[in-house]
Enzyme design. Structure first.
Site, mmCIF file in Angstrom:
data_model
loop_
_atom_site.group_PDB
_atom_site.id
_atom_site.type_symbol
_atom_site.label_atom_id
_atom_site.label_comp_id
_atom_site.label_asym_id
_atom_site.label_seq_id
_atom_site.Cartn_x
_atom_site.Cartn_y
_atom_site.Cartn_z
ATOM 1 N N LYS A 22 0.756 -1.433 0.165
ATOM 2 C CA LYS A 22 0.104 0.042 0.009
ATOM 3 C C LYS A 22 0.620 1.341 0.129
ATOM 4 O O LYS A 22 0.536 1.984 -0.858
ATOM 5 C CB LYS A 22 -0.853 0.024 1.068
ATOM 6 C CG LYS A 22 -1.565 1.464 1.638
ATOM 7 C CD LYS A 22 -2.259 1.391 2.922
ATOM 8 C CE LYS A 22 -2.380 2.585 3.501
ATOM 9 N NZ LYS A 22 -1.678 3.072 4.021
ATOM 10 N N ASN A 23 1.833 1.325 0.814
ATOM 11 C CA ASN A 23 2.423 2.648 1.124
ATOM 12 C C ASN A 23 3.681 2.917 -0.208
ATOM 13 O O ASN A 23 4.020 4.047 -0.115
ATOM 14 C CB ASN A 23 3.289 2.669 2.391
ATOM 15 C CG ASN A 23 2.120 2.876 3.523
ATOM 16 O OD1 ASN A 23 1.096 3.115 3.077
ATOM 17 N ND2 ASN A 23 2.570 2.842 4.666
ATOM 18 N N CYS A 116 -5.657 8.141 8.283
ATOM 19 C CA CYS A 116 -5.693 8.006 9.750
ATOM 20 C C CYS A 116 -5.280 9.010 10.712
ATOM 21 O O CYS A 116 -4.161 9.755 10.597
ATOM 22 C CB CYS A 116 -4.914 6.671 10.074
ATOM 23 S SG CYS A 116 -5.268 5.273 9.129
ATOM 24 N N ARG A 121 -0.300 15.244 12.308
ATOM 25 C CA ARG A 121 0.861 14.515 11.384
ATOM 26 C C ARG A 121 1.120 15.938 10.545
ATOM 27 O O ARG A 121 0.591 15.983 9.525
ATOM 28 C CB ARG A 121 0.101 13.512 10.679
ATOM 29 C CG ARG A 121 -0.140 12.362 11.549
ATOM 30 C CD ARG A 121 -0.911 11.282 10.629
ATOM 31 N NE ARG A 121 -0.058 10.647 9.969
ATOM 32 C CZ ARG A 121 -0.802 9.648 8.879
ATOM 33 N NH1 ARG A 121 -1.867 9.277 8.862
ATOM 34 N NH2 ARG A 121 0.329 8.801 8.226
ATOM 35 N N ASP A 304 3.429 0.613 12.067
ATOM 36 C CA ASP A 304 2.312 0.250 11.480
ATOM 37 C C ASP A 304 1.807 -1.220 12.061
ATOM 38 O O ASP A 304 1.090 -1.673 11.788
ATOM 39 C CB ASP A 304 2.369 0.255 9.922
ATOM 40 C CG ASP A 304 2.366 1.637 9.374
ATOM 41 O OD1 ASP A 304 2.049 2.628 10.280
ATOM 42 O OD2 ASP A 304 3.017 1.816 8.286
ATOM 43 N N ARG A 396 -9.084 0.238 3.289
ATOM 44 C CA ARG A 396 -8.250 1.301 2.904
ATOM 45 C C ARG A 396 -6.717 0.665 2.626
ATOM 46 O O ARG A 396 -5.979 0.982 1.888
ATOM 47 C CB ARG A 396 -7.890 2.612 3.832
ATOM 48 C CG ARG A 396 -9.066 3.362 3.594
ATOM 49 C CD ARG A 396 -8.730 4.750 4.343
ATOM 50 N NE ARG A 396 -7.116 5.104 4.016
ATOM 51 C CZ ARG A 396 -6.316 5.132 5.206
ATOM 52 N NH1 ARG A 396 -6.712 5.412 6.322
ATOM 53 N NH2 ARG A 396 -5.245 5.567 4.804
HETATM 54 N N1 EPU Z 1 6.618 14.325 10.746
HETATM 55 C C1 EPU Z 1 6.855 15.757 10.849
HETATM 56 N N2 EPU Z 1 6.866 16.641 9.803
HETATM 57 C C2 EPU Z 1 6.653 16.064 8.702
HETATM 58 C C3 EPU Z 1 6.632 14.850 8.556
HETATM 59 C C4 EPU Z 1 6.660 13.870 9.492
HETATM 60 O O1 EPU Z 1 7.009 16.201 12.116
HETATM 61 O O2 EPU Z 1 6.732 16.960 7.780
HETATM 62 C C5 EPU Z 1 6.573 13.311 11.745
HETATM 63 C C6 EPU Z 1 5.502 12.521 11.860
HETATM 64 O O3 EPU Z 1 4.457 13.455 12.592
HETATM 65 C C7 EPU Z 1 5.788 11.311 12.596
HETATM 66 C C8 EPU Z 1 7.075 11.198 11.918
HETATM 67 O O4 EPU Z 1 7.600 12.513 11.533
HETATM 68 O O5 EPU Z 1 5.898 11.527 13.927
HETATM 69 C C9 EPU Z 1 7.054 10.198 10.836
HETATM 70 O O6 EPU Z 1 6.312 10.464 9.958
HETATM 71 P P1 EPU Z 1 6.272 10.006 8.270
HETATM 72 O O7 EPU Z 1 6.521 11.185 7.565
HETATM 73 O O8 EPU Z 1 7.462 9.160 8.148
HETATM 74 O O9 EPU Z 1 4.964 9.340 7.994
HETATM 75 P P2 EPU Z 1 4.228 9.528 6.844
HETATM 76 O O10 EPU Z 1 4.969 9.410 5.640
HETATM 77 O O11 EPU Z 1 3.039 10.399 6.683
HETATM 78 C C10 EPU Z 1 4.143 7.118 6.255
HETATM 79 C C11 EPU Z 1 3.205 5.698 6.152
HETATM 80 C C12 EPU Z 1 2.420 5.551 7.520
HETATM 81 C C13 EPU Z 1 3.605 4.960 8.397
HETATM 82 C C14 EPU Z 1 4.608 5.950 8.667
HETATM 83 C C15 EPU Z 1 5.598 5.747 9.328
HETATM 84 C C16 EPU Z 1 2.187 6.163 4.036
HETATM 85 C C17 EPU Z 1 1.071 6.927 3.076
HETATM 86 N N3 EPU Z 1 2.086 6.291 5.238
HETATM 87 O O12 EPU Z 1 3.291 8.083 6.782
HETATM 88 O O13 EPU Z 1 1.653 4.425 7.325
HETATM 89 O O14 EPU Z 1 2.932 4.841 9.726
HETATM 90 O O15 EPU Z 1 5.115 6.495 7.281
HETATM 91 O O16 EPU Z 1 6.237 4.540 8.936
HETATM 92 O O17 EPU Z 1 3.114 5.721 3.564
HETATM 93 C C18 EPU Z 1 -0.287 2.954 7.648
HETATM 94 O O18 EPU Z 1 -0.095 2.431 6.554
HETATM 95 O O19 EPU Z 1 -1.184 2.575 8.413
HETATM 96 C C19 EPU Z 1 0.389 4.578 7.811
HETATM 97 C C20 EPU Z 1 -0.155 5.124 8.901
#
Ligand code: EPU
Length: 428
Positions: A22-23, A116, A121, A304, A396
């Site tokens: 998915k990701n 979610c 975030r 996750d 999802r």
């Molecule tokens: N963060 C910031 N600023 C940013 C971006 C992130 O402070 O600009 C913080 C976030 O709040 C969090 C940490 O950095 O505490 C890591 O966030 P990350 O950006 O890595 O998460 P994401 O890219 O929004 C993806 C996956 C998530 C998964 C996370 C961590 C996707 C679409 N989503 O989210 O997947 O939990 O990486 O591995 O790729 C899921 O599949 O259930 C899911 C939530």
């Protein structure tokens, strides 16, 4: 609106095939915007997030066709249409339209993403990257406006290791002028998958999978054919379900290296794990020992899988402490597990799980995707019937989860909710 019902106690046995990640999928689809000719992606998971992104690609003029799990996207007629509202708000990954459209058209308008709720975030690191590349970024009435005369390569240090920011900056930088260096980059396998697609499209990227990624911008990218990696989180979820309620379960189409942190914890718990070529065998035996887990960026224990793993810990002897360092507020599943008789305390942001406890079927609500997975694992092991609402979250990210678990021997099915149930669900 549907609910999922599980009659617990049936042992899982046999083989389950894992779908595409998915990701990865949610980034590969927007990445196709950057090409000038058709991009073919094979093995996509059939989940609602993928459908939404495919619809969004059509909204901006993409010619999209599907043949089972293969999508062909012709981006030749795509335009820089603003997407301030509508489907972009339904999922988190729509933020990849920012990087991809900025990279291609030098401008984009994208509504702030949904997805979610796991606590705040922010996307400040994405924006920091776009600005470093020369874009002006403003937030106007809930939508992010990005504009650049031209994009120029830059050195960008991420203050937080972020999967989304790393991918988004790559998307914006591959067609920028000159060299971009992303420091403190994330290393998740999905990032490597996206970089592989971009490289096949003609991008010049080095260092993915390390924390320094170097990109040499190119003026144009072309179409290509790409096969997506298997979903390590889906595989991990079935592995956890097997550990909780399985005899011998083979998980097929998996890159076992991607799951090392989980498998190490399984071994500590006394679960037999055999790693084969693209397969994993999980055989839990009779007694499970508790362990502590702390989620970390890859290759650490994935956030996750934290929620489903918490459900597994209710079956283990003694006390396990679960700490999520990525999303400290990712604890909404705990109250629902407690409704099922789990003995879990939350102290100082960690969940302390005591076991073994015999879970009892109950009416519970999935508040997010992986909370839903946790409740399914709990329901498989519980006495009696567990009824799970909030199924949209689960759909999802998990392709045909009821069918796959049913095939393994679970007694799990879906029913339509009646009007009263829908009102109760909406008010809860
Ligand atoms: N963060 C910031 N600023 C940013 C971006 C992130 O402070 O600009 C913080 C976030 O709040 C969090 C940490 O950095 O505490 C890591 O966030 P990350 O950006 O890595 O998460 P994401 O890219 O929004 C993806 C996956 C998530 C998964 C996370 C961590 C996707 C679409 N989503 O989210 O997947 O939990 O990486 O591995 O790729 C899921 O599949 O259930 C899911 C939530």
């Amino acid at each position: 609106m549907q609910k999922i019902l599980i009659e617990g106690g049936h042992m899982l046995n046999g083989q389950v095939r894992i779908s595409g990640a998915k990701n990865s999928a949610v980034a590969l689809l927007p990445a196709s915007i950057l090409a000038d000719s058709p991009v073919i992606i094979e093995g996509l998971p059939q989940i609602s997030d993928v459908q939404l992104l495919s619809d969004l690609l059509e909204e901006i003029g993409g010619d999209v066709s599907w043949d089972e799990q293969t999508i062909t996207i012709n981006p030749a007629k795509m335009v820089d249409m603003p997407l301030p509202n509508g489907k972009v708000k339904k999922l988190r990954a729509s933020y990849y339209f920012m990087g991809a459209m900025l990279g291609k058209f030098k401008k984009a308008v994208i509504g702030l993403p949904g997805g979610c709720y796991l606590g705040p975030r922010p996307i400040d690191q994405h924006i920091k990257g776009f600005e470093a590349l020369g874009a002006e970024v403003t937030n106007e009435q809930g939508a992010i406006y990005l504009r650049a005369k031209e994009l120029k390569g830059a050195r960008i240090y991420l203050d937080v290791v972020s999967v989304g920011a790393t991918i988004n900056i790559m998307l914006a930088a591959v067609r920028a002028k000159g060299k971009t260096v992303i420091e403190n980059a994330a290393k998740e396998p999905e990032i490597i998958d996206v970089a592989t697609l971009l490289t096949n499209m003609g991008a010049k990227i080095k260092g993915v999978g390390t924390d320094v990624i170097r990109i040499e911008g190119v003026p144009e990218l072309h179409g290509c054919r790409h096969t997506i990696i298997p979903d390590r989180i889906e595989a991990g979820t079935y592995a956890i379900a097997a550990a909780a309620q399985g005899r011998e379960v083979i998980i097929d189409n998996v890159i076992t290296n991607h799951l090392e942190a989980l498998l190490a914890k399984f071994r500590e718990m006394g679960i037999r794990v055999e790693e084969g070529d693209e397969q994993l065998l999980i055989a839990p035996g009779n007694r499970l020992k508790s362990v502590d887990i702390k989620t970390l960026v890859y290759p650490g224990f994935p956030t996750d899988l934290q929620q489903p793993f918490t459900a597994l810990l209710t079956k283990a002897e003694n006390t396990g402490v679960v700490t999520d360092t990525i999303y400290s507020a990712r604890l909404k599943h705990i109250d629902e597990l407690r409704r099922m008789n789990a003995a879990i305390k939350v102290e100082g942001g960690s969940a302390i799980v005591s076991g073994p406890v015999k879970l009892q079927g109950a009416k519970v609500k999935a508040s997010d995707l992986r909370a839903g997975a946790a409740l399914i694992v709990a329901g498989l092991t519980a006495n009696g019937i567990t009824e799970i609402t909030g199924v949209d979250h689960i759909d999802r990210g998990y392709q045909r989860i009821t069918e796959k678990l049913g095939h393994l021997g679970a007694n799990i099915w879906r029913e339509e909710m009646d009007e009263v149930e829908i009102i109760q669900f909406q008010n809860s």
